[in-house]
Design a protein around this motif. Structure first.
Motif, short mmCIF file in Angstrom:
data_model
loop_
_atom_site.label_atom_id
_atom_site.label_comp_id
_atom_site.label_asym_id
_atom_site.label_seq_id
_atom_site.Cartn_x
_atom_site.Cartn_y
_atom_site.Cartn_z
N THR A 174 63.16 43.17 29.93
CA THR A 174 64.61 43.14 29.74
C THR A 174 64.96 42.19 28.60
O THR A 174 66.12 41.86 28.41
CB THR A 174 65.32 42.66 31.03
OG1 THR A 174 64.81 41.37 31.38
CG2 THR A 174 65.10 43.63 32.16
N SER A 191 68.26 57.82 29.61
CA SER A 191 67.81 56.65 28.85
C SER A 191 68.92 56.02 28.00
O SER A 191 68.74 54.94 27.46
CB SER A 191 66.65 57.04 27.94
OG SER A 191 65.56 57.45 28.71
N THR A 229 70.17 52.35 28.19
CA THR A 229 69.32 51.32 27.59
C THR A 229 69.85 50.90 26.23
O THR A 229 69.81 49.73 25.86
CB THR A 229 67.88 51.89 27.40
OG1 THR A 229 67.44 52.38 28.65
CG2 THR A 229 66.93 50.81 26.91
#
Lengths: 578, 221
Positions: free
Chosen positions: A184, A257, A260
């Motif tokens: 992260t 996705s 993200t």
């Protein structure tokens, strides 16, 4: 219907019928959870996020001086200096000089070991390393959380290939990629001199390659020069973030996705508002610190070790004092001819090693910001050093000395004679150890939810292969059939040595017990020699990521409750097999 | 798996495959298959490359070569390898030190900081460069009027009547996102944001920031 209309209608239909307020709430809840996890460096699921640092030493270090104990069980180990002669004076396998008036320079050598924890490590571990406060520390402390694997068979004799196979054993995923996939941190993976072959992630994350001359800038320049627009008007910025959070939730319906990329925007904006000038000053301070450690590890009289560099040994034009053939471009060689072999490494410097450890410390600890910038780091450490010798002879028949000559000592020491080999490699290993110890100390100083940052970090020190023994006492070959793989982590609770080697080994023209791999017991390798796959699986086990080589089991198991790793009983005693 | 191994052996037994035959041992076929299985479990999102990003932003803001914003935009997008793309032999040999932005022919360079052979993916660096590029265009003396004229025909600076409305928000959004889909909840938030700014032009700048910094319109389609 054209593609644009099709997409619009399809997504519009989904958006109209599914994107209800409850769904948005669900997404917002997850966004909120994600923010919490990101703030504390936690991956989704609650466990502390793992960090991985690979220090790949260029050239292929001789393991018997540092990370490959040849007699880990002490004198009870079956052991031979040379395959044919069994004579220490005709071997390169030294860790300590011993006085011998008949020997070149008045000294011969032997393999000497020292007790560290449950094991016997090479003599260098009985010495001292440098600390940044000007004091010294017992080098054995570095081994407190070390897992040294030995006797690992690499399939190829190849510098570059083996260097990256240590972290990416085949064409698939790399250890760093597996860690980056769970990261992260704003820059999931960075690399210093480690190219594309070292890294592959399943998510397609790229590693950011830092440049040598602008190490800090190449990592952070994207975040500089954003101006006051980024940090101005907090109320409007907050409302803007609110809009984008909602768009983020909506984007998941288009592509799972996509959120993200919104997270990357948040990370980017956070970094753009940080005081990067102060951070660069911290990097420069760290760099100076490691530079000092390296210099002292090589030259500081306080660190001299009995039987190694407390010996004032005169050099001579003989193969034992040969340095290398690379710097003068001929095969005639350079020979140390001064009065004190310790002067051989005067003013020595290892290019970029200080920058590499400084950027690693900064990226892992976050400096004053206190939040890691990167989770996966690959550095290729310069293998060797540049130094000035007070007096050398160029060529075997030379009688005219050359004073204060600059030369290059390569870790890939094919042509370095036995006496020079021992002292130069030991100094390199001590410099590396000093840097590692300091980095580990800093990691231990960062407290996380459960333990320290060191507990959740794995440092793998790898090199291309071990080196073979030369009974003629000049130069060493590529010991790719018995390599070492050394791990450091707070999750490794004690000094641990794993892996079998042969009591006698012969490869090509070289011989002796330099560490060639021998069959293991149990089912770990079906009675075969350890593979690089086993070493990589072990690293992955400690990191809690799936191994890219699952057919090669880990040599350690990880307690899911304590997070500590241990070696199963069947492999707990490394053996030298005759 | 057997058929794959058979095929590999068949191919690698040809005389032209001496090098590949060596790799057979190296790659350890069974493990390779497992690795590739692993890979398929990973999520993958490929974003638009630098040429697309440059042209998309130039298209939205009607950037023409004579605008100073054009060079600023180019310097940001070709700053490093964050936007990937466009590597060729000439580029690879051209950029040996410094940043790609310093190179004479930026479009020919590989970018030196990200592995050029990796797919173009999301990163904090990429988003930082995007945020900066958006700022250049949104605050650009030439580019802001151009994009506003697309949203509100006959737009002139400083007119209170040009404030954002829900309909105008949709028109502006469609310039960025080909789908043109903007949920009502987002529009409400955008209206709240723009109503917090007294100046109409400044209100639009905050709206455009939201659109421009929403990364999805720059994903690869």
């Amino acid at each position: 219907m054209d593609r644009r209309k099709f997409l619009k209608n399809t997504i519009g239909g989904i958006g109209g019928s599914i994107l209800t307020s409850s769904l948005i709430d669900f997404y917002l809840l997850n966004v909120y959870r994600g923010m919490i996890h990101q703030a504390f460096g936690l991956p989704q699921g609650g466990e502390v996020e793992k960090k991985f640092l690979n220090v790949a030493v260029y050239g292929g270090m001789p393991g018997w001086m540092w990370n490959i104990p040849l007699r880990p069980n002490g004198d009870s180990d079956a052991f031979s200096y040379g395959y044919q002669t069994n004579d220490p004076s005709k071997s390169m396998l030294w860790t300590k000089f011993v006085s011998d008036s008949a020997a070149p320079g008045g000294f011969s050598g032997r393999y000497e070991h020292t007790r560290v924890g449950d094991w016997h490590l090479p003599h260098l571990w009985s010495g001292l390393i440098a600390r940044p406060d000007g004091q010294t520390e017992q080098m054995s402390k570095l081994a407190a959380n070390m897992l040294a694997m030995r006797g690992i068979k690499l399939q190829f004799d190849d510098h570059e290939g083996n260097r990256y196979r240590n972290v990416r054993p085949e064409k698939g995923l790399s250890i760093g990629g597996l860690v980056a996939d769970r990261a992260t941190t704003p820059m999931p993976a960075i690399a210093f001199d480690a190219g594309v072959n070292y890294f592959k992630s399943a998510k397609g994350i790229s590693q950011l390659e830092l440049t040598k001359d602008q190490t800090f800038a190449s990592a952070f320049s994207s975040f500089q020069g954003a101006g006051e627009r980024i940090s101005g008007n907090a109320t409007l910025q907050s409302k803007l973030d609110g809009v984008l959070d909602l768009m983020k939730a909506n984007s998941a319906l288009k592509n799972s996705s996509l959120p993200t990329t919104y997270s990357d925007r948040v990370a980017a904006r956070k970094l753009m508002t940080k005081d990067l000038v102060a951070l660069e000053a911290q990097f420069n301070t760290m760099k100076s610190k490691y530079l000092d450690l390296i210099t002292r590890a090589i030259s500081d009289p306080l660190l001299r070790l009995e039987g190694l560099d407390n010996v004032a040994m005169p050099g001579q034009v003989s193969k034992h004092f040969r340095l290398s053939t690379t710097s003068d471009g001929s095969k005639q060689g350079i020979y140390y001819g001064g009065d004190d072999i310790r002067n051989l490494a005067a003013n020595a410097s290892i290019p970029w090693l200080a920058e590499q450890f400084a950027i690693s410390e900064l990226m892992l600890t976050g400096g004053s910001i206190g939040s890691a910038f990167s989770s996966s780091i690959n550095i290729v450490a310069f293998g060797g050093f540049f130094a000035k010798a007070d007096k050398v002879y160029v060529g075997e028949s030379s009688t005219a000395p050359v004073l204060n000559r600059q030369y290059y000592f390569p870790v890939d020491s094919h042509y370095v004679g036995s006496h020079a080999h021992l002292i130069l490699h030991s100094k390199y290993a001590r410099a590396l150890s000093s840097c590692l110890y300091e980095l580990i100390t800093r990691l231990k100083g960062v407290s996380l939810v459960n333990g320290s940052l060191f507990d959740s970090t794995l440092i793998a020190v790898t090199t291309e292969f071990n080196r073979t023994n030369d009974q003629l006492q000049v130069g060493t070959g590529h010991g790719y059939t018995g390599s070492g793989y050394t791990l450091f982590s707070g999750s490794i609770p004690k000094t641990t040595v794993v892996g079998n080697i042969k009591a006698d080994a012969a490869v090509e023209n070289f011989g002796g017990t330099w560490g060639e791999g021998a069959p293991m017991g149990g089912t770990v390798s079906n009675g075969n020699v350890l593979s690089i796959g086993n070493a990589v699986s072990t690293a992955c086990q400690i990191l809690g990521v799936p191994s890219p080589t699952p057919l090669y089991p880990s040599l350690a198991t990880r307690n899911p409750v304590t997070g500590k790793v241990s070696v199963p009983e069947v492999w707990a005693r490394p053996e030298n097999i005759s | 798996m057997r058929s794959i191994r058979f095929l590999l052996l068949l191919v690698l037994s040809s005389p032209a495959c001496d090098m590949a035959r060596t790799r057979l041992v190296f790659m350890e076929p069974e493990s390779v298959v497992q690795s590739e299985k692993l890979e398929t479990f990973g999520q993958s999102l490929q974003l638009a490359d630098r040429s697309y990003v440059e042209s998309a932003l130039k298209d939205v803001f009607e950037v023409t070569p004579e605008f100073p914003e054009a060079k600023q935009l180019e310097d940001l997008i070709y700053f490093d390898g964050s936007f990937g793309g466009g590597c060729d032999l000439y580029g690879a040999s051209e950029v040996v030190s410094g940043t790609a932005a310093q190179a004479e022919f930026k479009r020919a360079s590989c970018g030196i900081k990200l592995s050029e052979s990796q797919p173009v993916t999301s990163s904090a660096q990429r988003m930082a460069q995007t945020v900066k590029a958006c700022d250049v265009l949104i605050y650009g003396a030439n580019t802001f009027p151009r994009v506003m004229a697309k949203v509100i025909p006959g737009w002139t600076a400083g007119r209170a009547a040009n404030r954002p409305t829900p309909e105008r928000l949709k028109v502006a959004y469609a310039l960025f996102d080909r789908t043109g889909l903007l949920p009502d909840t987002v529009i409400e938030k955008l209206m709240d944001l723009s109503n917090s700014v007294s100046d109409a032009d400044e209100a639009w700048r905050w709206v455009l920031k939201a659109y421009c910094e929403s990364p999805e319109f720059l994903q690869a389609w």
